[in-house]
Design a protein around this motif. Sequence first.
Motif, PDB file in Angstrom:
ATOM      1  N   GLY A 152       0.824  -1.206   0.000  1.00 19.94           N
ATOM      2  CA  GLY A 152       0.000   0.000   0.000  1.00 19.94           C
ATOM      3  C   GLY A 152       0.854   1.249   0.000  1.00 19.94           C
ATOM      4  N   SER A 209       0.475  -2.096   7.331  1.00 17.70           N
ATOM      5  CA  SER A 209      -0.291  -1.985   6.102  1.00 17.70           C
ATOM      6  C   SER A 209      -1.785  -1.926   6.389  1.00 17.70           C
ATOM      7  CB  SER A 209       0.006  -3.183   5.198  1.00 17.70           C
ATOM      8  OG  SER A 209      -0.792  -3.142   4.036  1.00 17.70           O
ATOM      9  N   ILE A 221      -3.809  -3.164   4.260  1.00 18.62           N
ATOM     10  CA  ILE A 221      -4.314  -4.342   3.545  1.00 18.62           C
ATOM     11  C   ILE A 221      -4.394  -5.501   4.539  1.00 18.62           C
ATOM     12  CG2 ILE A 221      -3.893  -5.933   1.642  1.00 18.62           C
ATOM     13  CD1 ILE A 221      -2.317  -3.616   0.296  1.00 18.62           C
ATOM     14  N   SER A 222      -5.460  -6.278   4.456  1.00 17.07           N
ATOM     15  CA  SER A 222      -5.654  -7.368   5.418  1.00 17.07           C
ATOM     16  C   SER A 222      -4.548  -8.411   5.302  1.00 17.07           C
ATOM     17  CB  SER A 222      -7.015  -8.028   5.210  1.00 17.07           C
ATOM     18  OG  SER A 222      -6.977  -8.887   4.101  1.00 17.07           O
ATOM     19  N   THR A 224      -5.201 -11.093   2.595  1.00 15.52           N
ATOM     20  CA  THR A 224      -4.949 -10.631   1.230  1.00 15.52           C
ATOM     21  C   THR A 224      -3.458 -10.612   0.943  1.00 15.52           C
ATOM     22  OG1 THR A 224      -6.968  -9.327   1.209  1.00 15.52           O
ATOM     23  CG2 THR A 224      -5.264  -8.706  -0.377  1.00 15.52           C
TER      24      THR A 224
END
Length: 90
Positions: A6, A67, A69-70, A73
């Motif tokens: 990200g 991040s 983002i999970s 993922t």
Amino acid sequence: MFLHLGRNVSVRVADVVSIHDIRLFAAPGAPGCDLLQRQRAAGSVIDAAREKQTKSLIITEKNIYLSAISPMTLMRRARQAYQYVRGNDA
């Protein structure tokens, strides 16, 4: 291959040691809270989430990355990149 975390931050998949849910590190008394605090003090934490909600923590040999983002993922992306590289080696 690189793993995009990200905000224009990427790391080499080969450099990733582990990917975790931030909840293991963020809350006081959490198992990894001391590690995250020590690394922040040492200047080894790179925040790719910035103003977004942090969802995952990525450990490499040199730095810790945060991040938005999970973790699931990121793990899926890392697995796909690894399989792509392994497929080209065969």
